[in-house]
Scaffold this active site. Structure first.
Site, mmCIF file in Angstrom:
data_model
loop_
_atom_site.group_PDB
_atom_site.id
_atom_site.type_symbol
_atom_site.label_atom_id
_atom_site.label_comp_id
_atom_site.label_asym_id
_atom_site.label_seq_id
_atom_site.Cartn_x
_atom_site.Cartn_y
_atom_site.Cartn_z
ATOM 1 N N CYS A 2 14.790 59.820 -6.669
ATOM 2 C CA CYS A 2 13.370 59.637 -6.941
ATOM 3 C C CYS A 2 12.686 59.379 -5.601
ATOM 4 C CB CYS A 2 13.157 58.431 -7.829
ATOM 5 S SG CYS A 2 14.147 58.491 -9.324
ATOM 6 N N ARG A 27 11.625 65.143 -4.252
ATOM 7 C CA ARG A 27 12.732 64.248 -4.577
ATOM 8 C C ARG A 27 12.887 64.036 -6.086
ATOM 9 N NH1 ARG A 27 14.751 61.292 -0.488
ATOM 10 N NH2 ARG A 27 15.488 59.800 -2.001
ATOM 11 N N TRP A 74 13.065 61.344 -10.996
ATOM 12 C CA TRP A 74 14.044 62.354 -11.398
ATOM 13 C C TRP A 74 14.985 61.613 -12.334
ATOM 14 C CZ3 TRP A 74 19.355 63.280 -10.964
ATOM 15 C CH2 TRP A 74 19.757 64.613 -11.078
ATOM 16 N N ASN A 100 14.528 53.422 -6.805
ATOM 17 C CA ASN A 100 15.263 54.677 -6.632
ATOM 18 C C ASN A 100 16.739 54.316 -6.614
ATOM 19 O OD1 ASN A 100 16.252 57.172 -5.831
ATOM 20 N ND2 ASN A 100 15.729 56.869 -3.680
ATOM 21 N N GLY A 101 17.549 55.005 -7.427
ATOM 22 C CA GLY A 101 18.979 54.701 -7.456
ATOM 23 C C GLY A 101 19.433 54.435 -8.879
ATOM 24 N N GLU A 487 26.842 81.016 -0.424
ATOM 25 C CA GLU A 487 25.563 80.360 -0.153
ATOM 26 C C GLU A 487 24.408 81.162 -0.768
ATOM 27 O OE1 GLU A 487 24.402 77.687 0.562
ATOM 28 O OE2 GLU A 487 22.422 78.027 1.419
ATOM 29 N N LYS A 491 21.767 79.863 -3.639
ATOM 30 C CA LYS A 491 20.313 79.904 -3.422
ATOM 31 C C LYS A 491 19.624 80.596 -4.592
ATOM 32 C CE LYS A 491 20.010 77.803 -0.975
ATOM 33 N NZ LYS A 491 20.473 76.800 -0.048
ATOM 34 N N GLU A 494 19.663 78.430 -7.805
ATOM 35 C CA GLU A 494 18.784 77.265 -7.711
ATOM 36 C C GLU A 494 17.330 77.589 -8.020
ATOM 37 O OE1 GLU A 494 19.910 76.142 -3.501
ATOM 38 O OE2 GLU A 494 19.352 74.204 -4.318
ATOM 39 N N HIS A 510 41.006 91.018 -9.891
ATOM 40 C CA HIS A 510 41.994 90.202 -10.619
ATOM 41 C C HIS A 510 41.366 89.507 -11.825
ATOM 42 C CE1 HIS A 510 45.026 91.001 -7.648
ATOM 43 N NE2 HIS A 510 44.117 90.770 -6.712
ATOM 44 N N LYS A 607 15.803 66.873 -3.948
ATOM 45 C CA LYS A 607 16.190 67.166 -2.570
ATOM 46 C C LYS A 607 17.385 66.358 -2.093
ATOM 47 C CE LYS A 607 15.686 69.234 1.377
ATOM 48 N NZ LYS A 607 16.214 70.610 1.389
#
Ligand code: F6R
Length: 612
Positions: A2, A27, A74, A100-101, A487, A491, A494, A510, A607
């Site tokens: 957050c 965030r 968040w 936050n946490g 990567e 991307k 996301e 395979h 983030k």
């Protein structure tokens, strides 16, 4: 996860707080709120949804208070809703808190408070905090200037987990108190006013002077002063640190989105990364490190440990380290490393990679490696971030603030820094290897080659327009190109929400080739001259099954065999991911735009991931 902001000064706090939250929205963005002290009363205004919704709340423009705290959320405990949004008050409306946490023992504390008559109105872990502070406050008969601080400290010493907490008390309208443990928080000092934020960029337009808090340190902010206390409330001194980033680096500067801006900032960012580490005479130096040849020679293993995109930067480094320095190198996901009793001792060097420097799993993995006797290096972008306080050595990418949730310039600058580290180790070890010299020359040419890569983006934009409605997209590569495939696939997932897989191209047959059917899009990356022929054969296998192909390459290939071919400049295969990823960052970006999505703030993501 957050974002939190605080202000105390002589201006109205409301607009400053909302402005700060807007800059921290990356965030977390499922609900937001602010709390100010209005004529000795705590006021709270909050709502579900984006920060901008706060502007529509009745009475928000009438707030007069010049002290306040704010939060963009968040969700972890409790779904996104107005009730669960921060700030939270205690039952007596004396305190308001943003946090936050995660409070790990909140069930136990909630039961304790409930048995003492406290009621709860949300599903959050946070709501216990103001009530626990009230519990201690109401029991303290000593009405001196430290009563608020004492009650807060007594409450915080019962919290387990991670937290950055800001608290207001209506009885102390000229003070706000904060504490942190394993969660980011910075204090910005200005003239007659002070600021708080989870991250530097949110308050960079107000000040460049910051205080950094260590775990369990308390700061009491007033308009003209900030006082610091340790966990036992002994007063301690702190000096400010000046941050060199300028305010415009945290603005969009005419770009539609931060992600696009950050993609285009890559040449400048990596120029900064290379900075003084490698000069034109090809001398490489790391003043931060004091490793001797004997130490490096005695290593049994190097680990790169990180999460997500940062872990991909480690993958890009593995081959380089093994080939140039002949030291066995492994890459591990931080959240896995922690729980598998890794073979780490004083002959192991663990290199952690974290853009934010706040990722909980990476920090915990670092602590574990250290406790096993390993030396630890962190590669990070954020000066003073939590992980830098734990690591033996901190090396900075100097990429400038990265605001978009999807990492771009942080990734390329991490790979550049890792390549510099590899050539530095090779020099210390006295490796006589022409590849080292060639790599140094190529690193110096990278910023220019990146500029070239960014010049013509029409082909990739057109291809993105063609395929943006697809359900699945596959990325294939071999060797170092498999890292780029991973990567690029991350991307795309996301920010476009398209299902995507990345494969080592030789592995496709395979099993996963069963998914290839007529019309599916396959992206092939080919930059390693030794593997081109093999890649072409693997791509032929998917073309035969009807796949459309997009190729990213710096090799001479028969372009007619593929639907679209994007050429990137030639470079040393060790660092080709830095150039090859760029068109694929843009691919994900343009698909997301075409779908009308919020590129900078993709759903469910934040983030920096400060929860485990
Ligand atoms: C993806 C992305 C994430 C981060 C990961 C680690 O675009 O940004 O995968 O790389 O969450 O974050 P840091 O580097 O801050 O430790």
């Amino acid at each position: 996860m957050c974002g939190i902001v605080g202000y105390i000064g002589n201006k109205k706090a409301g607009p400053i707080l909302i402005n700060g939250l807007l800059r921290l929205e990356y965030r977390g963005y499922d609900s937001a709120g602010i709390s100010t002290i209005e004529k000795d009363k705590i006021s709270i205004m909050k709502d579900k949804g984006r920060v901008k919704n706060l502007y529509n709340l009745p009475g928000i423009n009438d707030l007069e208070g010049t002290i306040g705290i704010a939060h963009t959320r968040w969700a972890t405990h409790g779904k996104p809703s107005k009730e669960n949004a921060h700030p939270h008050m205690d039952n007596s409306k004396t305190f308001s808190v943003v946090h936050n946490g995660i409070i790990e023992n909140y069930h136990e504390l909630r039961e304790f408070l409930s048995s003492n008559g406290y009621k709860f109105y949300s599903d959050t872990d946070t709501e216990i905090i103001p009530n626990l502070v009230h519990y201690y406050y109401s029991k303290d008969e000593n009405n001196d200037e430290f009563k608020f601080l004492r009650a807060f400290k007594n409450a915080c010493s019962r919290l387990l987990g991670s937290f950055a907490i800001e608290i207001l008390c209506k009885d102390y309208p000229n003070n706000m108190i904060v504490v942190r443990k394993d969660s980011p928080l910075v204090i910005g000092k200005s003239d007659g006013e002070n600021y708080l934020s989870s991250d530097i960029p949110a308050i960079l337009s107000f000040t460049r002077n910051f205080y950094l808090l260590n775990d369990y340190e308390y700061a009491v902010l007033s308009r003209d002063n900030v006082k610091f206390y340790d966990k036992d409330l002994n007063e301690i001194n702190k000096k400010t640190e000046t941050i060199e980033w300028n305010a415009s680096s945290a603005e969009k500067d005419g770009y539609q989105d931060f992600m696009l801006k950050e993609i285009y900032e890559q040449p400048t960012a990596i120029r900064e990364t290379i900075g003084s580490k490698l000069n034109e005479k090809l001398e490489c130096s790391f003043e931060e490190l004091d490793f001797t040849k004997d130490y490096l020679k005695g290593l049994n293993k190097i680990y790169f440990i990180a999460c997500g995109t940062a872990m991909h930067a480690g993958l890009a480094g593995k081959n380089m380290m093994e080939k140039l320095c002949k030291i066995p190198t492994e890459v591990d996901i931080a959240s896995e490393f922690r729980y598998r009793n890794p073979l780490v001792d004083d002959k192991t060097l663990c290199i952690f990679i974290s853009q934010s420097g706040e990722t909980a799993d990476t920090i915990a993995a670092l602590k574990l490696a250290k406790s096993n006797g390993a030396k630890t290096i962190v590669i990070t972008n954020v000066i003073g971030s939590s992980i830098t306080r734990e690591a033996d050595y901190s090396i900075y990418t100097h990429a400038g603030p990265e605001i978009a949730v999807a990492s771009t310039k942080a990734y390329t600058s991490q790979v550049v820094l890792i390549s510099l580290l590899c050539v530095y180790f090779a020099d210390v070890l006295g490796m006589d290897n022409p590849n080292v010299t060639n790599l140094k020359e190529e690193i110096l040419m990278l910023p220019k080659k990146l500029e070239e890569t960014l010049k013509d983006t029409k082909k990739i934009k057109d291809f993105a327009k063609k395929v943006y409605q697809e359900q699945d997209i596959f990325f294939l590569g071999r060797g170092i190109d498999e890292t780029t495939a991973r990567e690029a696939s991350l991307k795309l997932k996301e920010i476009s929400y398209i299902h995507s897989e990345s494969y080592a191209a030789g592995e496709l047959k395979h099993g996963a080739i069963a998914l290839i059917e007529n019309g599916v899009t396959v992206v092939g990356i080919m930059t390693d001259p030794n593997l081109v022929d093999k890649m072409v054969s693997n791509l032929q296998e998917v073309i035969t099954r009807g796949a459309k192909t997009l190729i990213i390459t710096n090799q001479d290939i028969d372009e007619k065999r593929f639907d679209v071919v994007i050429n990137v400049p030639k470079t040393s295969p060790f660092i080709s991911p830095i150039l090859a990823i760029v068109p694929l960052q843009l691919f994900a970006y343009y698909i997301s735009k075409e779908k009308g999505l919020d590129v900078d703030k993709p759903r469910n993501l934040a983030k920096s991931v400060t929860v485990e």
